[in-house]
Enzyme design. Structure first.
Site, PDB file in Angstrom:
ATOM      1  N   LYS A 193      -7.660  -3.791  13.486  1.00  7.10           N
ATOM      2  CA  LYS A 193      -6.420  -3.179  13.969  1.00  7.10           C
ATOM      3  C   LYS A 193      -6.014  -3.729  15.333  1.00  7.10           C
ATOM      4  O   LYS A 193      -4.825  -3.818  15.650  1.00  7.10           O
ATOM      5  CB  LYS A 193      -6.567  -1.655  14.000  1.00  7.10           C
ATOM      6  CG  LYS A 193      -6.729  -1.039  12.597  1.00  7.10           C
ATOM      7  CD  LYS A 193      -5.514  -1.303  11.723  1.00  7.10           C
ATOM      8  CE  LYS A 193      -5.585  -0.629  10.377  1.00  7.10           C
ATOM      9  NZ  LYS A 193      -4.393  -0.879   9.550  1.00  7.10           N
ATOM     10  N   ASN A 199       1.435  -2.087   5.423  1.00  4.73           N
ATOM     11  CA  ASN A 199       0.769  -0.791   5.553  1.00  4.73           C
ATOM     12  C   ASN A 199      -0.605  -0.759   4.877  1.00  4.73           C
ATOM     13  O   ASN A 199      -1.482  -0.006   5.303  1.00  4.73           O
ATOM     14  CB  ASN A 199       1.682   0.279   4.933  1.00  4.73           C
ATOM     15  CG  ASN A 199       0.971   1.602   4.754  1.00  4.73           C
ATOM     16  OD1 ASN A 199       0.790   2.354   5.706  1.00  4.73           O
ATOM     17  ND2 ASN A 199       0.506   1.885   3.537  1.00  4.73           N
ATOM     18  N   TYR A 245     -13.099  -2.065  11.349  1.00  2.00           N
ATOM     19  CA  TYR A 245     -11.773  -1.435  11.281  1.00  2.00           C
ATOM     20  C   TYR A 245     -11.056  -1.578  12.623  1.00  2.00           C
ATOM     21  O   TYR A 245      -9.904  -2.012  12.684  1.00  2.00           O
ATOM     22  CB  TYR A 245     -11.924   0.045  10.904  1.00  2.00           C
ATOM     23  CG  TYR A 245     -10.601   0.761  10.749  1.00  2.00           C
ATOM     24  CD1 TYR A 245      -9.814   0.567   9.616  1.00  2.00           C
ATOM     25  CD2 TYR A 245     -10.127   1.632  11.736  1.00  2.00           C
ATOM     26  CE1 TYR A 245      -8.593   1.212   9.467  1.00  2.00           C
ATOM     27  CE2 TYR A 245      -8.912   2.279  11.593  1.00  2.00           C
ATOM     28  CZ  TYR A 245      -8.150   2.077  10.460  1.00  2.00           C
ATOM     29  OH  TYR A 245      -6.937   2.708  10.321  1.00  2.00           O
ATOM     30  N   SER A 258      -3.507   0.724  14.468  1.00  2.00           N
ATOM     31  CA  SER A 258      -4.127   2.048  14.639  1.00  2.00           C
ATOM     32  C   SER A 258      -4.529   2.236  16.096  1.00  2.00           C
ATOM     33  O   SER A 258      -4.876   1.261  16.782  1.00  2.00           O
ATOM     34  CB  SER A 258      -5.382   2.153  13.758  1.00  2.00           C
ATOM     35  OG  SER A 258      -6.101   3.323  14.079  1.00  2.00           O
ATOM     36  N   ARG A 314       0.238   5.764  -2.121  1.00  2.00           N
ATOM     37  CA  ARG A 314      -0.177   7.099  -1.645  1.00  2.00           C
ATOM     38  C   ARG A 314      -0.169   7.103  -0.116  1.00  2.00           C
ATOM     39  O   ARG A 314       0.135   6.099   0.517  1.00  2.00           O
ATOM     40  CB  ARG A 314      -1.579   7.451  -2.176  1.00  2.00           C
ATOM     41  CG  ARG A 314      -2.658   6.500  -1.718  1.00  2.00           C
ATOM     42  CD  ARG A 314      -4.062   7.001  -2.087  1.00  2.00           C
ATOM     43  NE  ARG A 314      -5.070   6.164  -1.467  1.00  2.00           N
ATOM     44  CZ  ARG A 314      -5.620   5.101  -2.048  1.00  2.00           C
ATOM     45  NH1 ARG A 314      -5.268   4.746  -3.272  1.00  2.00           N
ATOM     46  NH2 ARG A 314      -6.524   4.383  -1.400  1.00  2.00           N
ATOM     47  N   ASP A 355      -3.219  -7.542  -4.730  1.00  2.00           N
ATOM     48  CA  ASP A 355      -4.173  -7.336  -3.638  1.00  2.00           C
ATOM     49  C   ASP A 355      -3.707  -8.164  -2.439  1.00  2.00           C
ATOM     50  O   ASP A 355      -3.569  -9.391  -2.546  1.00  2.00           O
ATOM     51  CB  ASP A 355      -5.561  -7.795  -4.126  1.00  2.00           C
ATOM     52  CG  ASP A 355      -6.665  -7.502  -3.118  1.00  2.00           C
ATOM     53  OD1 ASP A 355      -6.384  -7.474  -1.907  1.00  2.00           O
ATOM     54  OD2 ASP A 355      -7.803  -7.309  -3.567  1.00  2.00           O
ATOM     55  N   VAL A 356      -3.494  -7.516  -1.297  1.00  2.00           N
ATOM     56  CA  VAL A 356      -2.965  -8.243  -0.127  1.00  2.00           C
ATOM     57  C   VAL A 356      -3.949  -9.267   0.428  1.00  2.00           C
ATOM     58  O   VAL A 356      -3.567 -10.156   1.180  1.00  2.00           O
ATOM     59  CB  VAL A 356      -2.541  -7.292   1.026  1.00  2.00           C
ATOM     60  CG1 VAL A 356      -1.328  -6.485   0.662  1.00  2.00           C
ATOM     61  CG2 VAL A 356      -3.699  -6.414   1.487  1.00  2.00           C
ATOM     62  N   GLY A 409       0.816  -1.224   0.000  1.00  2.00           N
ATOM     63  CA  GLY A 409       0.000   0.000   0.000  1.00  2.00           C
ATOM     64  C   GLY A 409       0.835   1.253   0.000  1.00  2.00           C
ATOM     65  O   GLY A 409       0.555   2.196   0.754  1.00  2.00           O
TER      66      GLY A 409
HETATM   67  N1  NAP Z   1      -4.378   8.132   8.054  1.00  2.00           N
HETATM   68  C1  NAP Z   1      -4.513   7.897   9.352  1.00  2.00           C
HETATM   69  O1  NAP Z   1      -4.864   8.779  10.148  1.00  2.00           O
HETATM   70  C2  NAP Z   1      -4.226   6.527   9.911  1.00  2.00           C
HETATM   71  C3  NAP Z   1      -4.305   6.367  11.287  1.00  2.00           C
HETATM   72  C4  NAP Z   1      -4.033   5.126  11.843  1.00  2.00           C
HETATM   73  C5  NAP Z   1      -3.682   4.066  11.028  1.00  2.00           C
HETATM   74  N2  NAP Z   1      -3.630   4.231   9.680  1.00  2.00           N
HETATM   75  C6  NAP Z   1      -3.256   3.078   8.864  1.00  2.00           C
HETATM   76  O2  NAP Z   1      -2.152   3.425   8.057  1.00  2.00           O
HETATM   77  C7  NAP Z   1      -2.188   2.671   6.845  1.00  2.00           C
HETATM   78  C8  NAP Z   1      -2.102   3.634   5.662  1.00  2.00           C
HETATM   79  O3  NAP Z   1      -3.222   4.495   5.735  1.00  2.00           O
HETATM   80  P1  NAP Z   1      -3.391   5.777   4.817  1.00  2.00           P
HETATM   81  O4  NAP Z   1      -4.153   6.744   5.607  1.00  2.00           O
HETATM   82  O5  NAP Z   1      -2.100   6.168   4.213  1.00  2.00           O
HETATM   83  O6  NAP Z   1      -4.387   5.168   3.702  1.00  2.00           O
HETATM   84  P2  NAP Z   1      -4.586   5.477   2.163  1.00  2.00           P
HETATM   85  O7  NAP Z   1      -4.099   6.833   1.801  1.00  2.00           O
HETATM   86  O8  NAP Z   1      -6.006   5.130   1.858  1.00  2.00           O
HETATM   87  O9  NAP Z   1      -3.614   4.413   1.461  1.00  2.00           O
HETATM   88  C9  NAP Z   1      -3.886   3.053   1.519  1.00  2.00           C
HETATM   89  C10 NAP Z   1      -2.910   2.309   0.646  1.00  2.00           C
HETATM   90  O10 NAP Z   1      -3.235   0.909   0.684  1.00  2.00           O
HETATM   91  C11 NAP Z   1      -3.423   0.425  -0.648  1.00  2.00           C
HETATM   92  N3  NAP Z   1      -4.413  -0.649  -0.617  1.00  2.00           N
HETATM   93  C12 NAP Z   1      -5.700  -0.578  -0.224  1.00  2.00           C
HETATM   94  N4  NAP Z   1      -6.275  -1.770  -0.320  1.00  2.00           N
HETATM   95  C13 NAP Z   1      -5.332  -2.631  -0.778  1.00  2.00           C
HETATM   96  C14 NAP Z   1      -5.316  -4.013  -1.080  1.00  2.00           C
HETATM   97  N5  NAP Z   1      -6.408  -4.772  -0.946  1.00  2.00           N
HETATM   98  N6  NAP Z   1      -4.169  -4.566  -1.521  1.00  2.00           N
HETATM   99  C15 NAP Z   1      -3.064  -3.805  -1.669  1.00  2.00           C
HETATM  100  N7  NAP Z   1      -3.004  -2.494  -1.406  1.00  2.00           N
HETATM  101  C16 NAP Z   1      -4.141  -1.917  -0.965  1.00  2.00           C
HETATM  102  C17 NAP Z   1      -3.846   1.649  -1.453  1.00  2.00           C
HETATM  103  O11 NAP Z   1      -3.514   1.532  -2.825  1.00  2.00           O
HETATM  104  P3  NAP Z   1      -4.578   1.084  -3.950  1.00  2.00           P
HETATM  105  O12 NAP Z   1      -5.910   1.613  -3.521  1.00  2.00           O
HETATM  106  O13 NAP Z   1      -4.022   1.661  -5.198  1.00  2.00           O
HETATM  107  O14 NAP Z   1      -4.515  -0.407  -3.929  1.00  2.00           O
HETATM  108  C18 NAP Z   1      -2.972   2.726  -0.818  1.00  2.00           C
HETATM  109  O15 NAP Z   1      -1.677   2.687  -1.361  1.00  2.00           O
HETATM  110  C19 NAP Z   1      -3.487   1.866   6.888  1.00  2.00           C
HETATM  111  O16 NAP Z   1      -3.224   0.571   7.349  1.00  2.00           O
HETATM  112  C20 NAP Z   1      -4.326   2.632   7.894  1.00  2.00           C
HETATM  113  O17 NAP Z   1      -5.295   1.816   8.510  1.00  2.00           O
HETATM  114  C21 NAP Z   1      -3.895   5.440   9.101  1.00  2.00           C
END
Ligand code: NAP
Length: 270
Positions: free
Chosen positions: A159, A89, A155, A142, A15, A62-63, A12
């Site tokens: 986590k 991630n 979710y 998370s 982005r 896809d993971v 992931g």
């Molecule tokens: N942002 C926050 O505040 C926050 C807080 C706590 C934890 N997190 C965790 O941090 C991680 C990254 O979050 P983020 O906010 O950066 O999310 P994001 O911007 O939505 O990015 C998610 C990434 O995962 C990829 N992805 C989604 N589904 C996938 C799948 N089935 N197989 C492979 N790749 C997949 C997406 O790429 P494609 O869609 O192109 O596949 C994208 O690169 C996540 O695990 C999230 O739960 C985020």
């Protein structure tokens, strides 16, 4: 250049925080495998890394699908010969719904990506790490998995599961010199939160829940991952580092004011 000559696979990483991990790791000398479901997007990030003069490869998949994960790992090994660091991630949080309204497909989607996906990637990469004599795995959990947030049942459960999976894998794989740790970010300004960042009322309401009174920065999460991937964390294993500005230790809005009020009364009447 803490990660010079290390190979890092970051799921992931097209982005959001994942992309920040990819660029941050490349800047520390790691060769980075960029991953996501869309090949064009993975190639774009891999191209950015290559322009820094660092080796990078784009792999789509896809993971939540074991055949994709097996292929991803094989392609990575074919290209780099080994995987020293895995960051799990990839994650989704596609809806806010009360428990009674969640459909089976919605539950499966979140658990399949966020929990089963982490397991599949750990297992496939872990087997290679066992053969090669060690490695470091960093799972992205998370603060939601600690707090439990209304409307985000699958979710939060996924986590919380990632934290338990992290602990058990660390026990099982210590004998193979594999360290498994997790990071539990709180509210980060970026990634899946990007759509709400221009909604000031929402952001100020959320930051009120955080003792530091601000959202986290993606680079603050990257620094923790770099630490966990480097030699500096050589005695840290099976744990989750919480980076949430103090949110998980905080009381609901108003509660502290109430306590402060009570304390004032108490101190004036000893
Ligand atoms: N942002 C926050 O505040 C926050 C807080 C706590 C934890 N997190 C965790 O941090 C991680 C990254 O979050 P983020 O906010 O950066 O999310 P994001 O911007 O939505 O990015 C998610 C990434 O995962 C990829 N992805 C989604 N589904 C996938 C799948 N089935 N197989 C492979 N790749 C997949 C997406 O790429 P494609 O869609 O192109 O596949 C994208 O690169 C996540 O695990 C999230 O739960 C985020």
């Amino acid at each position: 250049m803490r990660l010079k000559d290390k190979v890092a696979l970051i799921t992931g990483s097209t982005r959001g925080i994942g992309k920040e991990f990819a660029l941050g790791f490349a800047n520390e000398g790691a060769e980075v495998i960029v991953h996501g479901r869309n090949l064009e997007k993975t190639k774009a990030v891999a191209g950015e890394i290559q322009s820094l003069g660092v080796k990078s490869k784009a792999i789509a998949g896809d993971v939540s699908l074991s055949q994709d994960v097996t292929r991803m790992v094989q392609e990575a090994i074919d290209a780099f010969g080994r995987i020293d660091i895995l960051i799990n991630n990839a994650g989704v949080n596609p809806f806010i719904l009360e428990a009674e309204k969640i459909k089976e497909e919605g539950w499966d989607q979140v658990i399949d990506v966020n929990l089963k996906g982490v397991f599949l990637c750990c297992q496939a990469v872990g087997k290679r790490m066992i053969e090669q004599g060690g490695g470091k795995i960093i799972n992205i959990s998370s603060a939601a998995g600690i707090l439990g947030e209304q409307g985000f049942l699958p979710y939060c459960v996924s986590k919380a599961g990632v934290m338990t999976l992290t602990r058990i894998l660390a026990y099982e794989w210590s004998q193979y010199n594999i360290q498994v740790n997790a990071i539990a970010p709180g509210l980060v300004a970026g990634g899946m939160n990007a759509p709400i960042l221009n909604k000031e009322i929402l952001v100020s309401g959320l930051t009120q829940q955080v003792p530091l009174k601000r959202l986290g920065k993606p680079e603050e999460i990257v620094k923790i991952a770099l630490f966990l991937a480097s030699e500096e964390s050589s005695y840290i294993n099976g744990t989750t580092i919480v980076a949430d500005g103090g949110m998980t230790g905080y009381h609901p809005v108003g509660f502290l004011d109430l306590i402060a009020e009570m304390m004032k009364k108490k101190s004036s009447n000893p």
